[in-house]
Write a protein that holds these residues in place. Sequence first.
Motif, PDB file in Angstrom:
ATOM      1  N   PHE A  69       0.857  -1.185   0.000  1.00 46.93           N
ATOM      2  CA  PHE A  69       0.000   0.000   0.000  1.00 46.93           C
ATOM      3  C   PHE A  69       0.897   1.240   0.000  1.00 46.93           C
ATOM      4  CE2 PHE A  69      -2.856  -3.123   1.950  1.00 46.93           C
ATOM      5  CZ  PHE A  69      -4.090  -2.804   1.389  1.00 46.93           C
ATOM      6  N   PRO A  70       0.645   2.218  -0.861  1.00 49.63           N
ATOM      7  CA  PRO A  70       1.447   3.452  -0.829  1.00 49.63           C
ATOM      8  C   PRO A  70       1.418   4.123   0.540  1.00 49.63           C
ATOM      9  CG  PRO A  70       0.088   3.367  -2.812  1.00 49.63           C
ATOM     10  CD  PRO A  70      -0.344   2.225  -1.944  1.00 49.63           C
ATOM     11  N   GLU A  71       0.271   4.033   1.229  1.00 52.26           N
ATOM     12  CA  GLU A  71       0.148   4.643   2.549  1.00 52.26           C
ATOM     13  C   GLU A  71       1.121   4.009   3.542  1.00 52.26           C
ATOM     14  OE1 GLU A  71      -4.174   4.546   0.877  1.00 52.26           O
ATOM     15  OE2 GLU A  71      -2.305   3.388   0.681  1.00 52.26           O
ATOM     16  N   THR A  72       1.362   2.696   3.389  1.00 54.00           N
ATOM     17  CA  THR A  72       2.272   1.993   4.295  1.00 54.00           C
ATOM     18  C   THR A  72       3.702   2.479   4.119  1.00 54.00           C
ATOM     19  OG1 THR A  72       0.853   0.019   4.236  1.00 54.00           O
ATOM     20  CG2 THR A  72       3.105  -0.269   5.022  1.00 54.00           C
ATOM     21  N   ILE A  73       4.124   2.631   2.872  1.00 54.64           N
ATOM     22  CA  ILE A  73       5.496   3.071   2.600  1.00 54.64           C
ATOM     23  C   ILE A  73       5.720   4.494   3.098  1.00 54.64           C
ATOM     24  CG2 ILE A  73       7.183   3.551   0.788  1.00 54.64           C
ATOM     25  CD1 ILE A  73       6.656   0.584   1.292  1.00 54.64           C
ATOM     26  N   SER A 207      -3.522   5.310   8.062  1.00 57.00           N
ATOM     27  CA  SER A 207      -4.941   5.608   7.848  1.00 57.00           C
ATOM     28  C   SER A 207      -5.720   4.397   7.350  1.00 57.00           C
ATOM     29  CB  SER A 207      -5.077   6.758   6.841  1.00 57.00           C
ATOM     30  OG  SER A 207      -4.489   6.399   5.590  1.00 57.00           O
ATOM     31  N   LEU A 208      -5.035   3.394   6.818  1.00 59.12           N
ATOM     32  CA  LEU A 208      -5.698   2.201   6.290  1.00 59.12           C
ATOM     33  C   LEU A 208      -6.500   1.460   7.356  1.00 59.12           C
ATOM     34  CD1 LEU A 208      -2.636   0.952   4.246  1.00 59.12           C
ATOM     35  CD2 LEU A 208      -4.778   1.716   3.248  1.00 59.12           C
ATOM     36  N   TYR A 209      -6.139   1.621   8.609  1.00 59.36           N
ATOM     37  CA  TYR A 209      -6.862   0.937   9.676  1.00 59.36           C
ATOM     38  C   TYR A 209      -8.212   1.566   9.973  1.00 59.36           C
ATOM     39  CZ  TYR A 209      -2.869  -2.004  10.916  1.00 59.36           C
ATOM     40  OH  TYR A 209      -1.864  -2.944  10.889  1.00 59.36           O
ATOM     41  N   PHE A 210      -8.411   2.805   9.505  1.00 61.47           N
ATOM     42  CA  PHE A 210      -9.669   3.502   9.767  1.00 61.47           C
ATOM     43  C   PHE A 210     -10.595   3.377   8.564  1.00 61.47           C
ATOM     44  CE2 PHE A 210      -6.365   5.831  12.161  1.00 61.47           C
ATOM     45  CZ  PHE A 210      -6.839   5.599  13.442  1.00 61.47           C
ATOM     46  N   ALA A 211     -11.900   3.340   8.828  1.00 64.37           N
ATOM     47  CA  ALA A 211     -12.892   3.209   7.768  1.00 64.37           C
ATOM     48  C   ALA A 211     -12.797   4.386   6.800  1.00 64.37           C
ATOM     49  CB  ALA A 211     -14.293   3.128   8.376  1.00 64.37           C
ATOM     50  N   HIS A 212     -12.772   4.062   5.512  1.00 60.29           N
ATOM     51  CA  HIS A 212     -12.684   5.081   4.471  1.00 60.29           C
ATOM     52  C   HIS A 212     -13.217   4.482   3.171  1.00 60.29           C
ATOM     53  CE1 HIS A 212      -9.086   2.581   4.248  1.00 60.29           C
ATOM     54  NE2 HIS A 212      -8.955   2.919   2.988  1.00 60.29           N
ATOM     55  N   GLU A 213     -13.595   5.333   2.262  1.00 62.73           N
ATOM     56  CA  GLU A 213     -14.088   4.841   0.974  1.00 62.73           C
ATOM     57  C   GLU A 213     -12.916   4.449   0.086  1.00 62.73           C
ATOM     58  OE1 GLU A 213     -16.741   7.655  -0.813  1.00 62.73           O
ATOM     59  OE2 GLU A 213     -18.434   6.990   0.419  1.00 62.73           O
ATOM     60  N   ARG A 214     -13.062   3.270  -0.546  1.00 68.26           N
ATOM     61  CA  ARG A 214     -11.978   2.759  -1.385  1.00 68.26           C
ATOM     62  C   ARG A 214     -12.549   1.850  -2.454  1.00 68.26           C
ATOM     63  NH1 ARG A 214      -6.468   2.435   0.351  1.00 68.26           N
ATOM     64  NH2 ARG A 214      -5.205   1.499  -1.278  1.00 68.26           N
ATOM     65  N   GLU A 215     -11.882   1.813  -3.610  1.00 70.03           N
ATOM     66  CA  GLU A 215     -12.287   0.890  -4.673  1.00 70.03           C
ATOM     67  C   GLU A 215     -11.860  -0.529  -4.289  1.00 70.03           C
ATOM     68  OE1 GLU A 215     -10.685   2.067  -8.409  1.00 70.03           O
ATOM     69  OE2 GLU A 215     -12.050   3.766  -8.642  1.00 70.03           O
ATOM     70  N   VAL A 216     -12.829  -1.455  -4.328  1.00 72.93           N
ATOM     71  CA  VAL A 216     -12.555  -2.839  -3.926  1.00 72.93           C
ATOM     72  C   VAL A 216     -13.264  -3.813  -4.854  1.00 72.93           C
ATOM     73  CG1 VAL A 216     -12.120  -2.378  -1.475  1.00 72.93           C
ATOM     74  CG2 VAL A 216     -14.468  -2.685  -2.286  1.00 72.93           C
ATOM     75  N   LEU A 248      -2.414  -5.461   7.784  1.00 70.86           N
ATOM     76  CA  LEU A 248      -1.825  -4.926   6.556  1.00 70.86           C
ATOM     77  C   LEU A 248      -0.757  -5.868   6.025  1.00 70.86           C
ATOM     78  CD1 LEU A 248      -1.380  -1.117   7.392  1.00 70.86           C
ATOM     79  CD2 LEU A 248      -3.348  -2.297   6.415  1.00 70.86           C
ATOM     80  N   GLY A 249      -0.772  -6.065   4.729  1.00 69.09           N
ATOM     81  CA  GLY A 249       0.236  -6.884   4.069  1.00 69.09           C
ATOM     82  C   GLY A 249       0.318  -6.477   2.616  1.00 69.09           C
ATOM     83  N   ASP A 250       0.677  -7.407   1.784  1.00 74.42           N
ATOM     84  CA  ASP A 250       0.713  -7.169   0.343  1.00 74.42           C
ATOM     85  C   ASP A 250      -0.681  -6.734  -0.132  1.00 74.42           C
ATOM     86  OD1 ASP A 250       2.790  -7.851  -1.905  1.00 74.42           O
ATOM     87  OD2 ASP A 250       0.849  -8.481  -2.683  1.00 74.42           O
ATOM     88  N   ILE A 251      -0.750  -5.687  -0.951  1.00 71.98           N
ATOM     89  CA  ILE A 251      -2.038  -5.128  -1.346  1.00 71.98           C
ATOM     90  C   ILE A 251      -2.896  -6.120  -2.122  1.00 71.98           C
ATOM     91  CG2 ILE A 251      -1.263  -4.144  -3.564  1.00 71.98           C
ATOM     92  CD1 ILE A 251      -2.947  -1.651  -2.884  1.00 71.98           C
ATOM     93  N   THR A 252      -2.270  -7.133  -2.721  1.00 69.83           N
ATOM     94  CA  THR A 252      -3.009  -8.106  -3.530  1.00 69.83           C
ATOM     95  C   THR A 252      -3.710  -9.174  -2.700  1.00 69.83           C
ATOM     96  OG1 THR A 252      -1.071  -9.535  -3.789  1.00 69.83           O
ATOM     97  CG2 THR A 252      -1.385  -7.799  -5.432  1.00 69.83           C
ATOM     98  N   ILE A 253      -3.381  -9.288  -1.402  1.00 67.22           N
ATOM     99  CA  ILE A 253      -3.938 -10.363  -0.580  1.00 67.22           C
ATOM    100  C   ILE A 253      -4.637  -9.862   0.671  1.00 67.22           C
ATOM    101  CG2 ILE A 253      -2.252 -12.095  -1.334  1.00 67.22           C
ATOM    102  CD1 ILE A 253      -0.748 -11.515   1.308  1.00 67.22           C
ATOM    103  N   THR A 254      -4.551  -8.568   0.937  1.00 63.07           N
ATOM    104  CA  THR A 254      -5.106  -8.027   2.174  1.00 63.07           C
ATOM    105  C   THR A 254      -6.559  -7.632   1.974  1.00 63.07           C
ATOM    106  OG1 THR A 254      -2.939  -7.190   2.816  1.00 63.07           O
ATOM    107  CG2 THR A 254      -4.835  -6.302   3.974  1.00 63.07           C
ATOM    108  N   GLY A 255      -7.449  -8.376   2.596  1.00 58.52           N
ATOM    109  CA  GLY A 255      -8.874  -8.103   2.460  1.00 58.52           C
ATOM    110  C   GLY A 255      -9.365  -7.131   3.514  1.00 58.52           C
TER     111      GLY A 255
END
Length: 301
Positions: A69-73, A207-216, A248-255
């Motif tokens: 996730f860009p936010e993680t880096i 911020s990924l831990y908090f509820a937010h709108e995102r394409e999924v 949080l992990g790899d963006i391709t596997i983190t649900g």
Amino acid sequence: MSKYYLNYLDELESEAIFVLREVWAQFQNPVILFSGGKDSIVVTHLARKAFYPSKIPFALMHVDTGHNFPETIKFRDDLIESLGVRLIVGSVQESIDQGRVAEEKGKNATRNALQITTLLDAIEHHKVDCAIGGGRRDEEKARAKERFFSHRDDFGQWDPKNQRPELWNIFNGKHFEGEHFRVFPISNWTEMDVWNYIKREQIEIPSLYFAHEREVVWRNNSWIPNSEFLKLEDGEEVLIKKIRFRTLGDITITGGIESDADTVEKIAQEVSAMRQTERGNRTDDKRSETAMEDRKKQGYF
């Protein structure tokens, strides 16, 4: 005669700080395995408290999958700058380019298992004799088998049937050249403990831990984030949902999960009512009943 009482968070903190100080006493070149997730952030915070007012005496090591996730880096880089500590980065992309590992193909392809080779190469290259992680026993049944001091052989492998006894608070970090240890200071913590500690200590988290709108995209019974690495299958569609991530992990596997929890207080309340482990939305753990243990035996985190 006055008595001094510790609440349960103070006891967990004291135990973790003791373990971290034991690491510094017993090993020559320890590092903190830093993923940018809440658990490694808490371990880093505990290390700050353990050695205050000095700086953290460990480098932080991050295995970069290239699919983060860009936010993680960004969070990682900002934290490193504020702490003034050294960052060691192992690159999965470099491992692929050098022919050390082969990229997976297919719908559920992930770079998660490829991290094993990158991590072990980085440990060998930097002569690390102890890698401190944020693993907890309540996360997954394989991690429940871990000791505080978890021995790895000279191939970086873990044998759950050949671990050293830990009586009271006596830890044995002796090892032969080429071997190393993984140490887990917050082994006895639960997900709820972590959130209550984050709330008490006012620890900053991504911020990924908090509820937010995102394409999924709905896949493998989880909301997988849309990204340049995700290839849509027939019948799949990108939706905008208000979600948050428990791990949080790899963006391709983190649900993610649908949620309205946008504060630490709301997250703690939400977690208290949940019955599924936080890794329940990680597709890499759904490949088999022993997926995590198989990876750990090979040298995974």
